[in-house]
Design an enzyme around this catalytic site. Structure first.
Site, PDB file in Angstrom:
ATOM      1  N   CYS A  16       3.032  -3.366   1.316  1.00  0.00           N
ATOM      2  CA  CYS A  16       3.259  -3.692   2.733  1.00  0.00           C
ATOM      3  C   CYS A  16       4.731  -3.961   3.055  1.00  0.00           C
ATOM      4  CB  CYS A  16       2.433  -4.909   3.117  1.00  0.00           C
ATOM      5  SG  CYS A  16       0.676  -4.568   3.129  1.00  0.00           S
TER       6      CYS A  16
HETATM    7  N1  LIG Z   1      -2.774  -4.091   0.081  1.00  0.00           N
HETATM    8  C1  LIG Z   1      -2.450  -4.937   1.038  1.00  0.00           C
HETATM    9  O1  LIG Z   1      -2.080  -6.084   0.783  1.00  0.00           O
HETATM   10  C2  LIG Z   1      -2.537  -4.545   2.490  1.00  0.00           C
HETATM   11  C3  LIG Z   1      -2.570  -5.539   3.479  1.00  0.00           C
HETATM   12  C4  LIG Z   1      -2.669  -5.182   4.809  1.00  0.00           C
HETATM   13  C5  LIG Z   1      -2.692  -3.844   5.152  1.00  0.00           C
HETATM   14  N2  LIG Z   1      -2.629  -2.871   4.192  1.00  0.00           N
HETATM   15  C6  LIG Z   1      -2.688  -1.481   4.609  1.00  0.00           C
HETATM   16  O2  LIG Z   1      -4.013  -1.018   4.398  1.00  0.00           O
HETATM   17  C7  LIG Z   1      -3.997   0.368   4.044  1.00  0.00           C
HETATM   18  C8  LIG Z   1      -4.733   0.573   2.737  1.00  0.00           C
HETATM   19  O3  LIG Z   1      -4.032  -0.103   1.690  1.00  0.00           O
HETATM   20  P1  LIG Z   1      -4.724  -0.526   0.335  1.00  0.00           P
HETATM   21  O4  LIG Z   1      -3.789  -1.473  -0.317  1.00  0.00           O
HETATM   22  O5  LIG Z   1      -6.146  -0.955   0.588  1.00  0.00           O
HETATM   23  O6  LIG Z   1      -4.750   0.885  -0.441  1.00  0.00           O
HETATM   24  P2  LIG Z   1      -5.486   1.229  -1.811  1.00  0.00           P
HETATM   25  O7  LIG Z   1      -4.683   2.266  -2.472  1.00  0.00           O
HETATM   26  O8  LIG Z   1      -5.838  -0.040  -2.526  1.00  0.00           O
HETATM   27  O9  LIG Z   1      -6.885   1.865  -1.359  1.00  0.00           O
HETATM   28  C9  LIG Z   1      -6.999   3.033  -0.639  1.00  0.00           C
HETATM   29  C10 LIG Z   1      -8.290   3.751  -1.025  1.00  0.00           C
HETATM   30  O10 LIG Z   1      -8.412   4.881  -0.163  1.00  0.00           O
HETATM   31  C11 LIG Z   1      -8.919   5.963  -0.899  1.00  0.00           C
HETATM   32  N3  LIG Z   1      -8.602   7.198  -0.167  1.00  0.00           N
HETATM   33  C12 LIG Z   1      -7.422   7.843  -0.084  1.00  0.00           C
HETATM   34  N4  LIG Z   1      -7.525   8.912   0.740  1.00  0.00           N
HETATM   35  C13 LIG Z   1      -8.803   8.932   1.189  1.00  0.00           C
HETATM   36  C14 LIG Z   1      -9.517   9.781   2.078  1.00  0.00           C
HETATM   37  N5  LIG Z   1      -8.929  10.819   2.682  1.00  0.00           N
HETATM   38  N6  LIG Z   1     -10.816   9.514   2.303  1.00  0.00           N
HETATM   39  C15 LIG Z   1     -11.423   8.475   1.688  1.00  0.00           C
HETATM   40  N7  LIG Z   1     -10.799   7.627   0.857  1.00  0.00           N
HETATM   41  C16 LIG Z   1      -9.500   7.843   0.613  1.00  0.00           C
HETATM   42  C17 LIG Z   1      -8.259   5.822  -2.253  1.00  0.00           C
HETATM   43  O11 LIG Z   1      -8.971   6.522  -3.252  1.00  0.00           O
HETATM   44  C18 LIG Z   1      -8.280   4.293  -2.448  1.00  0.00           C
HETATM   45  O12 LIG Z   1      -9.447   3.869  -3.120  1.00  0.00           O
HETATM   46  C19 LIG Z   1      -2.521   0.765   4.005  1.00  0.00           C
HETATM   47  O13 LIG Z   1      -2.167   1.308   5.235  1.00  0.00           O
HETATM   48  C20 LIG Z   1      -1.816  -0.555   3.816  1.00  0.00           C
HETATM   49  O14 LIG Z   1      -0.499  -0.519   4.337  1.00  0.00           O
HETATM   50  C21 LIG Z   1      -2.574  -3.208   2.853  1.00  0.00           C
END
Ligand SMILES: NC(=O)c1ccc[n+]([C@@H]2O[C@H](COP(=O)([O-])OP(=O)(O)OC[C@H]3O[C@@H](n4cnc5c(N)ncnc54)[C@H](O)[C@@H]3O)[C@@H](O)[C@H]2O)c1
Length: 430
Positions: free
Chosen positions: A274
């Site tokens: 993030c």
């Molecule tokens: N990690 C954090 O602390 C956090 C906090 C707030 C917001 N975010 C935001 O949330 C979003 C997700 O982040 P995250 O940390 O959960 O990511 P992550 O990598 O942990 O998880 C993403 C998941 O999406 C899956 N994926 C990818 N492409 C896909 C598709 N086309 N269809 C279905 N599944 C798909 C991946 O296989 C993975 O399991 C990002 O935009 C991030 O900026 C993250």
């Protein structure tokens, strides 16, 4: 009954079926909270291992206990699939896919586009789409709206589209998905109202805003605010180092002011999915509008120089003992990007390890949450943190102050310590 009223009724009796696309750090906790509110939830992920794990009730995300997930899976409320065609079965689609940066630090929205393509192939009247992934202002309207409209569906009447930023803070024991207020901005008022009604049972507090662009910018403001303030205290750490003043003492004393000051702490640099990334989404968007976001640029510059600053400190400590970095044994304590979590994405520890390896140090690391890292072609495994290991290291660098590391043992055994978190003085406490 019109589509909007039908969906609001489905929220009230929990008969609405949710689909959460992307079952990672953000998506899986959302699945669990929706199911805990007694909604049925189908999790969608392109990764078969993730899907198999969820279906067998096994959590791969630290904030979600296997016990809690297993109970929701066995009660039939949660299932997972990699068949994107099944998106047509659900009433609400919440998109939680990654939004990283490209090598040139431009937004990589390819995962959002892939998810949008899957939705575009299956979308039907009566569905609601909510983008949760952090992204630049305009994404919801520019990437998602066209794929709905090209199917001849009217947004705000047949289908509903909104942005609602996920604000989860992995490892935070107090603020979790349910009790962190949830911002919602709809493409139309109907879109916003439908999403508010559907999310209401799963979140303690909802914060409606007037548009998806506002909601997109809320998330970027929050993380840009953090990035800039961390940049400021990191610069203050460099200033204090040059002046021979203890930056931690200065911060603690400044924080006694009951108004007008907010405590941020210096460290090894930014990490995670993030804070190091999100401000660049805004900077990129604004470059396209001929505006340079100067605060973002300066903070990013200062924060990304911190690993090199700390490696210089290692060189100085080794020099005190008449040693060179080359050939010295350096033990890195903690490689996760922050305390008490297992996530190494963008972790400054990796930069520190790479810089030390490039200068010829023999690097090892200990992290109770991360068994292995690969950096600069080297595959390293976490070593046991023993008195012997500490004594045998020429220098120890504390990068992540995990609560379960005994910093007394570190202090009493290490030959030299570079402490990027002030963990020794705090005894490791937060
Ligand atoms: N990690 C954090 O602390 C956090 C906090 C707030 C917001 N975010 C935001 O949330 C979003 C997700 O982040 P995250 O940390 O959960 O990511 P992550 O990598 O942990 O998880 C993403 C998941 O999406 C899956 N994926 C990818 N492409 C896909 C598709 N086309 N269809 C279905 N599944 C798909 C991946 O296989 C993975 O399991 C990002 O935009 C991030 O900026 C993250």
């Amino acid at each position: 009954m019109d589509t909007k009223s039908r969906l609001i009724a489905k929220a009230a009796d929990r008969s609405a079926l949710f689909g959460v696309v992307g079952l990672g750090y953000v998506g899986l906790p959302l699945v669990v909270e929706l199911a805990a509110a007694r909604y049925g939830v189908v999790g969608f992920d392109v990764n078969d291992t993730v899907v198999r794990g969820v279906n067998s009730g096994r959590s791969h995300i630290q904030d979600v206990s296997t016990e809690r997930l297993a109970e929701l899976v066995s009660s039939g409320l949660v299932t997972a699939t990699s068949s994107m065609e099944r998106l047509t079965e659900v009433d609400v689609i919440s998109i939680c896919v990654p939004t990283p940066l490209s090598k040139t630090k431009d937004p990589d929205v390819s995962y959002v586009i892939a998810a949008a393509d899957s939705i575009g192939r299956t979308i039907r009247a009566g569905q609601v789409v909510v983008l949760e992934s952090t992204t630049y202002p305009g994404t919801t309207r520019e990437l998602l709206l066209p794929m709905i409209e090209k199917r001849g569906l009217q947004v705000g009447k047949d289908v509903f589209l909104a942005f609602s930023p996920e604000r989860v803070d992995p490892g935070n024991p107090t603020w979790q998905t349910r009790n962190t207020p949830k911002v919602v901005g709809g493409v139309t008022e109907n879109c916003r109202d439908v999403v508010l009604a559907l999310y209401e049972p799963a979140f303690d507090t909802l914060v409606p805003v007037s548009s998806p662009e506002s909601a997109e910018l809320v998330k970027l403001l929050e993380n840009t605010f953090r990035s800039i303030n961390i940049g400021l205290v990191n610069e203050m750490a460099i200033v204090c180092d040059k002046l021979g003043v203890d930056v931690w003492e200065v911060i603690e004393a400044a924080a006694t002011k009951p108004f007008g000051f907010m405590r941020f702490t210096p460290g090894p640099g930014l990490g995670g999915h993030c804070i190091p990334i999100d401000p660049h989404y805004l900077a990129w968007k604004m470059r396209g509008l001929n505006y340079r976001t100067r605060f973002i640029d300066v903070a990013s510059e200062v924060n990304s120089e911190m690993p090199a600053f700390w490696v210089r400190k290692v060189a100085e400590r080794l020099n005190d003992d008449g040693k060179a970095v080359k050939g010295s044994k350096v033990l890195v304590l903690g490689v996760a990007y922050k305390r008490d979590i297992d996530d190494v994405r963008e972790s400054p520890a990796l930069d520190i390890i790479r810089l030390l390896l490039q200068q010829g140090a023999e690097v090892s690391y200990h992290d109770p949450y991360v068994p292995e890292v690969v950096e600069d072609g080297a595959r390293l495994q976490s070593v046991q943190l023993t008195g012997e290991e500490l004594k045998n290291s020429d220098c120890v660098v504390i990068v992540t102050d995990h609560a379960n590391i005994d910093f007394q043992v570190v202090a009493s055994n290490a030959q030299q310590v570079v402490d990027t978190r002030n963990a020794l003085k705090r005894g490791g406490r937060g």
